[in-house]
Scaffold this motif. Structure first.
Motif, PDB file in Angstrom:
ATOM      1  N   TYR A 101      29.964  47.247  42.352  1.00  9.64           N
ATOM      2  CA  TYR A 101      30.369  47.960  43.567  1.00  9.64           C
ATOM      3  C   TYR A 101      31.501  47.213  44.284  1.00  9.64           C
ATOM      4  CZ  TYR A 101      25.918  50.359  42.811  1.00  9.64           C
ATOM      5  OH  TYR A 101      24.880  51.077  42.274  1.00  9.64           O
ATOM      6  N   ALA A 102      31.424  45.886  44.242  1.00 10.71           N
ATOM      7  CA  ALA A 102      32.461  45.089  44.904  1.00 10.71           C
ATOM      8  C   ALA A 102      33.818  45.315  44.246  1.00 10.71           C
ATOM      9  CB  ALA A 102      32.086  43.613  44.856  1.00 10.71           C
ATOM     10  N   ILE A 103      33.852  45.408  42.926  1.00 12.40           N
ATOM     11  CA  ILE A 103      35.122  45.622  42.230  1.00 12.40           C
ATOM     12  C   ILE A 103      35.727  46.967  42.619  1.00 12.40           C
ATOM     13  CG2 ILE A 103      36.150  46.007  39.956  1.00 12.40           C
ATOM     14  CD1 ILE A 103      34.195  43.938  38.846  1.00 12.40           C
ATOM     15  N   VAL A 104      34.883  48.002  42.686  1.00 12.97           N
ATOM     16  CA  VAL A 104      35.382  49.314  43.117  1.00 12.97           C
ATOM     17  C   VAL A 104      35.922  49.229  44.543  1.00 12.97           C
ATOM     18  CG1 VAL A 104      34.743  51.706  43.598  1.00 12.97           C
ATOM     19  CG2 VAL A 104      33.832  50.550  41.566  1.00 12.97           C
ATOM     20  N   GLY A 105      35.168  48.562  45.429  1.00 12.36           N
ATOM     21  CA  GLY A 105      35.622  48.417  46.800  1.00 12.36           C
ATOM     22  C   GLY A 105      36.914  47.634  46.915  1.00 12.36           C
ATOM     23  N   ILE A 106      37.069  46.609  46.082  1.00 18.41           N
ATOM     24  CA  ILE A 106      38.291  45.801  46.099  1.00 18.41           C
ATOM     25  C   ILE A 106      39.498  46.651  45.738  1.00 18.41           C
ATOM     26  CG2 ILE A 106      39.508  43.996  44.811  1.00 18.41           C
ATOM     27  CD1 ILE A 106      36.847  42.425  44.821  1.00 18.41           C
ATOM     28  N   PHE A 107      39.376  47.485  44.725  1.00 18.50           N
ATOM     29  CA  PHE A 107      40.502  48.333  44.334  1.00 18.50           C
ATOM     30  C   PHE A 107      40.814  49.380  45.412  1.00 18.50           C
ATOM     31  CE2 PHE A 107      40.003  46.613  40.076  1.00 18.50           C
ATOM     32  CZ  PHE A 107      41.308  46.612  39.610  1.00 18.50           C
ATOM     33  N   VAL A 108      39.774  49.862  46.094  1.00 17.03           N
ATOM     34  CA  VAL A 108      40.017  50.805  47.189  1.00 17.03           C
ATOM     35  C   VAL A 108      40.766  50.116  48.326  1.00 17.03           C
ATOM     36  CG1 VAL A 108      38.910  52.211  48.966  1.00 17.03           C
ATOM     37  CG2 VAL A 108      38.054  52.269  46.615  1.00 17.03           C
ATOM     38  N   VAL A 109      40.314  48.912  48.690  1.00 16.36           N
ATOM     39  CA  VAL A 109      40.978  48.158  49.756  1.00 16.36           C
ATOM     40  C   VAL A 109      42.424  47.844  49.367  1.00 16.36           C
ATOM     41  CG1 VAL A 109      40.998  45.956  50.983  1.00 16.36           C
ATOM     42  CG2 VAL A 109      38.853  47.189  50.659  1.00 16.36           C
ATOM     43  N   ALA A 110      42.641  47.425  48.124  1.00 12.69           N
ATOM     44  CA  ALA A 110      43.989  47.106  47.662  1.00 12.69           C
ATOM     45  C   ALA A 110      44.899  48.325  47.721  1.00 12.69           C
ATOM     46  CB  ALA A 110      43.934  46.552  46.243  1.00 12.69           C
ATOM     47  N   ALA A 111      44.351  49.495  47.407  1.00 12.87           N
ATOM     48  CA  ALA A 111      45.159  50.716  47.451  1.00 12.87           C
ATOM     49  C   ALA A 111      45.520  51.109  48.877  1.00 12.87           C
ATOM     50  CB  ALA A 111      44.408  51.856  46.767  1.00 12.87           C
ATOM     51  N   VAL A 112      44.643  50.755  49.837  1.00 14.45           N
ATOM     52  CA  VAL A 112      44.864  51.159  51.226  1.00 14.45           C
ATOM     53  C   VAL A 112      45.844  50.239  51.934  1.00 14.45           C
ATOM     54  CG1 VAL A 112      43.757  51.419  53.485  1.00 14.45           C
ATOM     55  CG2 VAL A 112      42.653  52.334  51.436  1.00 14.45           C
ATOM     56  N   LEU A 155      47.568  45.789  42.022  1.00 15.05           N
ATOM     57  CA  LEU A 155      46.947  44.922  41.015  1.00 15.05           C
ATOM     58  C   LEU A 155      47.036  43.456  41.420  1.00 15.05           C
ATOM     59  CD1 LEU A 155      48.109  46.570  37.664  1.00 15.05           C
ATOM     60  CD2 LEU A 155      45.823  46.617  38.686  1.00 15.05           C
ATOM     61  N   LEU A 156      48.165  43.065  42.021  1.00 14.61           N
ATOM     62  CA  LEU A 156      48.341  41.676  42.418  1.00 14.61           C
ATOM     63  C   LEU A 156      47.417  41.281  43.560  1.00 14.61           C
ATOM     64  CD1 LEU A 156      52.221  41.271  42.192  1.00 14.61           C
ATOM     65  CD2 LEU A 156      50.494  40.297  40.678  1.00 14.61           C
ATOM     66  N   LEU A 157      46.902  42.257  44.293  1.00 14.04           N
ATOM     67  CA  LEU A 157      45.900  41.955  45.315  1.00 14.04           C
ATOM     68  C   LEU A 157      44.489  42.068  44.747  1.00 14.04           C
ATOM     69  CD1 LEU A 157      45.116  41.287  48.199  1.00 14.04           C
ATOM     70  CD2 LEU A 157      45.279  43.714  48.754  1.00 14.04           C
ATOM     71  N   ALA A 158      44.250  43.080  43.934  1.00 16.68           N
ATOM     72  CA  ALA A 158      42.898  43.331  43.429  1.00 16.68           C
ATOM     73  C   ALA A 158      42.430  42.222  42.487  1.00 16.68           C
ATOM     74  CB  ALA A 158      42.848  44.680  42.719  1.00 16.68           C
ATOM     75  N   ILE A 159      43.295  41.767  41.596  1.00 18.17           N
ATOM     76  CA  ILE A 159      42.874  40.757  40.615  1.00 18.17           C
ATOM     77  C   ILE A 159      42.497  39.438  41.288  1.00 18.17           C
ATOM     78  CG2 ILE A 159      43.650  39.374  38.651  1.00 18.17           C
ATOM     79  CD1 ILE A 159      45.255  41.808  37.733  1.00 18.17           C
ATOM     80  N   PRO A 160      43.330  38.880  42.185  1.00 18.64           N
ATOM     81  CA  PRO A 160      42.881  37.653  42.875  1.00 18.64           C
ATOM     82  C   PRO A 160      41.612  37.855  43.696  1.00 18.64           C
ATOM     83  CG  PRO A 160      45.242  37.959  43.143  1.00 18.64           C
ATOM     84  CD  PRO A 160      44.712  39.216  42.546  1.00 18.64           C
ATOM     85  N   MET A 161      41.442  39.040  44.296  1.00 21.61           N
ATOM     86  CA  MET A 161      40.245  39.275  45.091  1.00 21.61           C
ATOM     87  C   MET A 161      38.991  39.279  44.220  1.00 21.61           C
ATOM     88  SD  MET A 161      41.215  42.046  48.078  1.00 21.61           S
ATOM     89  CE  MET A 161      39.552  41.955  48.746  1.00 21.61           C
ATOM     90  N   MET A 162      39.101  39.796  43.009  1.00 18.89           N
ATOM     91  CA  MET A 162      37.949  39.749  42.104  1.00 18.89           C
ATOM     92  C   MET A 162      37.606  38.311  41.744  1.00 18.89           C
ATOM     93  SD  MET A 162      38.346  43.066  39.576  1.00 18.89           S
ATOM     94  CE  MET A 162      40.026  42.698  39.051  1.00 18.89           C
ATOM     95  N   LEU A 163      38.631  37.502  41.499  1.00 14.71           N
ATOM     96  CA  LEU A 163      38.378  36.088  41.211  1.00 14.71           C
ATOM     97  C   LEU A 163      37.799  35.371  42.431  1.00 14.71           C
ATOM     98  CD1 LEU A 163      41.633  35.263  39.200  1.00 14.71           C
ATOM     99  CD2 LEU A 163      39.361  35.777  38.295  1.00 14.71           C
ATOM    100  N   LEU A 164      38.303  35.722  43.606  1.00 12.85           N
ATOM    101  CA  LEU A 164      37.793  35.114  44.830  1.00 12.85           C
ATOM    102  C   LEU A 164      36.356  35.553  45.110  1.00 12.85           C
ATOM    103  CD1 LEU A 164      40.988  35.463  47.048  1.00 12.85           C
ATOM    104  CD2 LEU A 164      39.983  33.323  46.242  1.00 12.85           C
ATOM    105  N   TYR A 165      36.006  36.763  44.722  1.00  9.31           N
ATOM    106  CA  TYR A 165      34.618  37.211  44.871  1.00  9.31           C
ATOM    107  C   TYR A 165      33.683  36.338  44.038  1.00  9.31           C
ATOM    108  CZ  TYR A 165      30.617  40.392  45.160  1.00  9.31           C
ATOM    109  OH  TYR A 165      29.371  40.928  45.388  1.00  9.31           O
TER     110      TYR A 165
END
Length: 255
Positions: A198-209, A219-229
């Motif tokens: 669920y966090a990964i889906v939310g991260i991509f939504v936040v990155a898109a917004v 992608l450059l925001l979503a990928i680091p956020m997944m690693l940071l999670y």
């Protein structure tokens, strides 16, 4: 009968005086940094514009649609840089104000959390400047029609870049946010691991917004956020209290 009320009023007045003192010291620190940076206003904006200007075709440059924009945009940037540079001093003033009321265990955890939050915010801004902005501008300039000339307004560019910096700086605070949630007892590291999908889906939504409407920045925001999670889960495991009894025993002990 009025002694307790007088003591409470005096204590509140002391806190307000201390708060005013800390606020004034924080403002003075920002002003000192701002005054030191004012002679370098032009260089600061040139440095900020480099990721775009270095990729513009020969002969094209930035413009100021507002006659006063050429003056106010660099000054505005210098102010934000001053606040950015003075962030450790501002956080120290906040820490000095709240520290006397914290328990020993809270103090031991608050210092690394504050330091980590500052470092992660700086890291997010550096990541945005050195990697995200060049790749985004390369992408946008590569796919623009040949008949379109890029002459960006300096105010519009400043607002665009500040939004990018803020988005990446705040997003890089994700591990600190997860640790705080675990310390508050709202979630556990096991739950964070279980909710990874669920966090990964939310991260991509936040990155898109919060990023510009292009795939590269998202992608450059979503990928680091997944690693940071994942880093946040690891850090949360390290600081999670072992038992409620141990945590309450620590909380009763003040320095």
């Amino acid at each position: 009968m009025s002694a307790p009320d007088d003591a409470g009023a005096g204590s509140l007045l002391d806190h307000l005086v201390e708060l005013r003192s800390r606020l004034l010291r924080g403002i003075v620190g920002v002003v000192v940094v701002l005054l030191a940076l004012l002679p370098f206003t032009s260089q600061l904006y040139t440095w900020l514009a480099l990721p775009l200007v270095s990729r513009l075709p020969a002969g094209q440059q930035m413009i100021a649609l507002n006659p006063a924009g050429a003056f106010f945009a660099p000054i505005k940037l210098t102010f934000f840089v001053a606040v950015f540079a003075a962030a450790p001093w501002l956080l120290y003033q906040a820490w000095a104000f709240i520290a006397p009321g914290l328990y020993r265990r809270e103090k031991k955890l608050a210092v690394p959390l504050l330091g980590s939050s500052v470092a992660l915010f700086y890291a997010g801004c550096a990541f945005a400047y050195f990697l995200v902005l060049p790749m985004v501008f390369n992408f946008l300039l590569h796919f623009k029609p040949d008949i379109v000339a890029i002459t960006p307004d300096i105010n519009a560019y400043l607002e665009f870049v500040l939004v990018i910096f803020l988005a990446f700086g705040i997003s890089f605070e994700l591990p600190v946010a997860l640790v705080i949630l675990v310390l508050l007892g709202w979630v556990t590291p096991a739950q964070l691991k279980e909710w990874r999908g669920y966090a990964i889906v939310g991260i991509f939504v936040v990155a898109a917004v919060i990023t510009p409407p292009d795939v590269v920045s998202q992608l450059l925001l979503a990928i680091p956020m997944m690693l940071l999670y994942e880093a946040g889960i690891f850090a949360a495991r390290a600081v999670a209290p072992d038992t409620p009894a141990d945590a309450s025993a620590d909380d009763r002990t003040r320095e």
